[in-house]
Motif scaffolding. Structure first.
Motif, PDB file in Angstrom:
ATOM      1  N   GLU A 169     -26.800 -18.600  28.483  1.00  0.00           N
ATOM      2  CA  GLU A 169     -27.127 -17.197  28.736  1.00  0.00           C
ATOM      3  C   GLU A 169     -26.691 -16.831  30.151  1.00  0.00           C
ATOM      4  O   GLU A 169     -26.811 -17.628  31.079  1.00  0.00           O
ATOM      5  N   VAL A 170     -26.178 -15.632  30.305  1.00  0.00           N
ATOM      6  CA  VAL A 170     -25.843 -15.095  31.619  1.00  0.00           C
ATOM      7  C   VAL A 170     -27.020 -14.230  32.054  1.00  0.00           C
ATOM      8  O   VAL A 170     -27.285 -13.178  31.459  1.00  0.00           O
ATOM      9  N   LYS A 171     -27.725 -14.688  33.063  1.00  0.00           N
ATOM     10  CA  LYS A 171     -28.932 -13.999  33.512  1.00  0.00           C
ATOM     11  C   LYS A 171     -28.595 -13.136  34.725  1.00  0.00           C
ATOM     12  O   LYS A 171     -28.218 -13.660  35.778  1.00  0.00           O
ATOM     13  N   ILE A 172     -28.753 -11.807  34.545  1.00  0.00           N
ATOM     14  CA  ILE A 172     -28.451 -10.860  35.621  1.00  0.00           C
ATOM     15  C   ILE A 172     -29.759 -10.211  36.063  1.00  0.00           C
ATOM     16  O   ILE A 172     -30.429  -9.524  35.274  1.00  0.00           O
ATOM     17  N   ALA A 173     -30.126 -10.468  37.334  1.00  0.00           N
ATOM     18  CA  ALA A 173     -31.356  -9.896  37.881  1.00  0.00           C
ATOM     19  C   ALA A 173     -31.061  -8.529  38.493  1.00  0.00           C
ATOM     20  O   ALA A 173     -29.990  -8.314  39.069  1.00  0.00           O
ATOM     21  N   PHE A 174     -32.012  -7.608  38.351  1.00  0.00           N
ATOM     22  CA  PHE A 174     -31.858  -6.294  38.977  1.00  0.00           C
ATOM     23  C   PHE A 174     -33.109  -5.991  39.795  1.00  0.00           C
ATOM     24  O   PHE A 174     -34.208  -6.461  39.498  1.00  0.00           O
ATOM     25  N   ASP A 175     -32.931  -5.176  40.843  1.00  0.00           N
ATOM     26  CA  ASP A 175     -34.037  -4.849  41.740  1.00  0.00           C
ATOM     27  C   ASP A 175     -33.831  -3.429  42.265  1.00  0.00           C
ATOM     28  O   ASP A 175     -32.718  -2.886  42.246  1.00  0.00           O
ATOM     29  N   SER A 176     -34.928  -2.808  42.728  1.00  0.00           N
ATOM     30  CA  SER A 176     -34.910  -1.477  43.353  1.00  0.00           C
ATOM     31  C   SER A 176     -34.356  -0.408  42.417  1.00  0.00           C
ATOM     32  O   SER A 176     -33.639   0.496  42.841  1.00  0.00           O
ATOM     33  N   VAL A 177     -34.651  -0.528  41.142  1.00  0.00           N
ATOM     34  CA  VAL A 177     -34.254   0.499  40.173  1.00  0.00           C
ATOM     35  C   VAL A 177     -35.372   1.538  40.098  1.00  0.00           C
ATOM     36  O   VAL A 177     -36.525   1.208  39.823  1.00  0.00           O
TER      37      VAL A 177
END
Length: 764
Positions: free
Chosen positions: A271-279
């Motif tokens: 799996e390609v895990k993409i973290a996101f923040d400050s949305v």
């Protein structure tokens, strides 16, 4: 005739017996578990610094142990800048040590800056030291810089960015110094910049307090605008020459949504895990996190996968921060849910607005293909090769048609599924449940391999391949070569007619190496001698009339044949004549020696009527030799034999020349008895005699081809006392005598020219 060469090695094995002896490791093992660390590695000038300590052990520390902070390369013995006690005089942990942290400079007990507030700019090392000034090996490094520090580390779209500039020094900055803010996507030009000092070198108002972006921006790509794109930004400080100012550091912050990866390379089944923040809702409606091929044009080419982070009303679907796992969490795209991306390069970005406006930074990653690599592709016999394999994913292992996956070695002409592999290493086997990691290394022949008895590989061309049952996996075939171990083969040109072999093997081969030499259907085994990492062998059973005889050389390691070579003295001479193209006197002399040697072999063939395959000097350019005019007439002044008496207990009877695998003078003598008798030739003793009649004996004296002219002073000693008479002789003595014998003239003349050319070549 073959002469067997036997070397005798006596191995002395020493066995040591240890009874009741135990080694005690006095190293304080608990010291390895102690750690020190800080919340970050770079601090702004003026910040307080908290050093945390874990796993402190009073027994390991001992009495009056302490922690010191040293600047730069200062070592123990130089006063630390700040220090505190970790244990008291009784060996108990101090209150700070029990608490597990110290904040500097507030908690300082001593040191060079105990009365000051701020650390100077520079690099620092935290050390734990025992009372005897012994460093316990728990070192930690941090840095202090003057920095422009943002008031937050993450900003939402629309927010202003305030950067504080405390403790800036005009003298350090110089005139017209400036501060720039750079996007991670454009490090060549600043997005914003402002002056820190004016043209006279005075601090600007902002440099004495703070700047607010974008309102305070004096220049840059986006003057008067907000940050156009989300992502990561870096605050940097430069002098008027646009060079970083010494003692001033960088800080970073994110603006708008920020995405990140746990790593940049993935296996095909991960799996390609993409973290996101400050949305936040400020990103608008239908904002989506998308994956594209690296060479795709966003807005024109299709994406691979995507997930909406806001819905059609602008509401957050997955919160302000989180992790999206592709391909198992997605809303659409060119691939079906659950189907992994194929090998290749990709980018991910948050898009929105009209659909394709970039709202975040861009991250790049790639999906690795299954591969096999070698640490080197040219091997010596007996050398170990390390094979690395990667990304043997479940798509290979999980197929119902796959019984095993292995790394195998085949000869270059071998076909997977049809040819037996030379060696193999099993990664996965359905039958016995064996399954190793998807990536790893194998060392042949020291690894867990099949068909290991076939190692070391014999010289030749091979390939390593990953195979799934009986099928080679695409793109995993790597060719390699095992080179011939025969590094050089060279005949002796000035003494005996022998072939000297130099063999190079892998470093792990250190014993049980031999060579079987076969010539004229007769074989002899010769053990190898290891010298300077090279194995050396000598075959010295070659007669002059056998210069063209093929010598079969078979190399054995631990009794198993690994390589072979065929050669002859004549082949060597002809190759050297073809390859020696220089015009120096040494080159000319070498060619003359080679021709003389072949002429010597030819005349021996004629003398012994042994030339079934033709004479060895046929077609050889004789001008290389005749230019030196080695004529037998030059030996007319040689004395045949000089003996002072012909009676007594020890008497010289005759001297002649013998043509063997080396040129020898054969001397016949009478001896009343041979007890403790020695024949001394120019100071060298010979004690092996061959009986040839009552009280008559032969002694053989080897002579180098370059020493034909040298006088041999031959005497008797018995019980180390001189007895009998002296004989003076030389090879040329015999040549002078034999030149008048028609049956031997040609071979004697060839021997003479061989000796003259050898002597001349040796003098170059």
């Amino acid at each position: 005739m073959l002469k067997r060469v036997v070397s005798l090695f006596v191995a002395i094995v020493m066995v040591g017996l240890m009874i009741g002896v135990y080694n005690v490791d006095t190293t304080p093992k608990a010291a390895e578990a102690m750690t020190t660390y800080t919340e970050k590695t770079t601090y702004a000038y003026g910040e307080s610094i908290t050093v945390y300590l874990k796993n402190l052990d009073a027994a390991v520390l001992g009495k009056s142990a302490w922690m010191g902070i040293y600047k730069g390369s200062d070592q123990i013995g130089v006063q630390s800048k700040i220090w505190v006690y970790l244990t008291d005089a009784s060996g108990n942990l101090t209150a700070g040590a029990q608490r597990g942290y110290f904040t500097f400079p507030q908690d300082t007990e001593g040191g060079g800056w105990s009365d000051k507030r701020n650390f100077e700019t520079g690099d620092y090392t935290v050390r734990i030291v025992s009372a005897g000034n012994k460093n316990l090996g728990v070192d930690y490094t941090f840095h202090v810089r003057k920095m422009a520090v943002p008031n937050k580390t993450a900003y939402a779209f629309g927010e202003t960015v305030t950067v504080s500039c405390e403790n800036f020094d005009a003298a350090e900055l110089g005139a017209s110094a400036w501060l720039g803010i750079y996007s991670e996507h454009n490090t060549a030009a600043s997005a914003f910049w402002v002056y820190l000092t004016d043209a006279s070198g005075n601090l600007t108002a902002g440099a004495q307090s703070s700047f607010t972006f974008p309102t305070d921006a004096e220049g840059g790509l986006w003057k008067g605008k907000s940050f156009a794109n989300g992502g990561k930004y870096t605050v940097k400080i430069f002098n008027s020459a646009s060079k970083p100012v010494a003692g001033y550091g960088e800080t970073t912050f994110t603006y708008g949504p920020y995405i990140s990866l746990e790593k940049t390379a993935y296996n095909t089944d991960e799996e390609v895990k993409i973290a996101f923040d400050s949305v936040t809702t400020s990103i608008g409606k239908n904002a989506w996190l998308a994956i594209y091929a690296a060479d795709a044009k966003i807005g024109q080419d299709p994406n691979r996968m995507y997930v909406y982070l806001t819905d059609a009303n602008g509401n957050l679907k997955h919160g302000s921060s989180g992790v999206i796992n592709f391909p198992n969490m997605r809303d659409g795209g060119a691939w079906a849910l659950g189907q992994h991306l194929p090998a290749g390069e990709y980018v991910a970005v948050l898009l929105g607005g009209a659909g394709y406006d970039r709202l975040s930074n861009v991250v790049c990653f790639y999906i690795k293909s299954t591969s096999v690599t070698l640490d080197h592709t040219t091997l010596k016999v007996g050398e170990t090769v390390t094979v690395s394999y990667e990304n043997v994913g479940k798509y290979l292992l999980g197929s119902a048609s796959v019984d095993w996956v292995s790394v195998d070695i085949f000869p270059s002409a071998g076909v997977v599924g049809e040819t037996a592999s030379t060696a193999g290493y099993m990664i996965y086997s359905r039958g016995d449940g064996l399954e190793r990691s998807a990536s790893g290394t194998i060392s042949f022949p020291t690894g867990d391999y099949r068909n290991g008895d076939n190692f070391p590989l014999t010289p030749g061309e091979y390939y390593v391949v990953l195979r799934s049952t009986n099928t080679a996996v695409d793109g995993t075939k790597v060719p390699f070569t095992v080179t011939s171990p025969f590094k050089s083969i060279q005949p002796e040109l000035t003494n005996s007619i022998a072939l000297h072999y130099v063999v190079e093997l892998g470093e792990t081969i250190t014993s049980d190496v031999s060579m079987k030499f076969t010539m004229n259907d007769v074989s002899v085994d010769v053990p190898g001698t290891l010298e300077g990492g090279l194995w050396k062998f000598t075959f010295d059973g070659i007669l002059p009339q056998d210069m063209d005889a093929t010598v079969q050389s078979d190399l054995y390691i631990s009794g198993v044949e690994k390589a072979s070579y065929t050669y002859s003295v004549a082949e060597y001479c002809r190759k050297q004549l073809d390859n020696t193209t220089g015009t120096t006197e040494k080159d000319n002399a070498f060619r003359a020696l080679l021709v003389a040697m072949l002429n010597y072999g030819t005349e021996a063939q004629k003398y012994f009527d042994q030339a079934a395959d033709g004479y060895v000097n046929v077609g050889v350019d004789q001008s290389y030799l005749t230019q030196y005019n080695y004529d037998i007439a030059q030996s007319t002044d040689r004395t045949l034999i000089d003996k002072t008496a012909n009676t007594g207990d020890f008497v010289w009877k005759a001297a002649t020349l013998g043509l063997y695998d080396e040129i020898k003078v054969r001397v016949k003598f009478f001896a009343a008895n041979t007890d403790d008798l020695a024949v001394v030739v120019n100071g060298v003793e010979y004690t092996e005699f061959i009986s040839c009649g009552t009280n008559l004996y032969y002694v053989y004296i080897p002579v180098s081809a370059s020493q034909f002219d040298d006088a041999l002073q031959i005497t008797f000693t018995q019980n180390d006392t001189a007895v009998g008479t002296q004989l003076t002789y030389s090879v040329n003595s015999y040549i002078h005598y034999a030149q008048n014998i028609p049956s031997v003239y040609d071979v004697i003349n060839a021997i003479y020219q061989y000796g003259c050319s050898a002597k001349y070549y040796a003098a170059q």
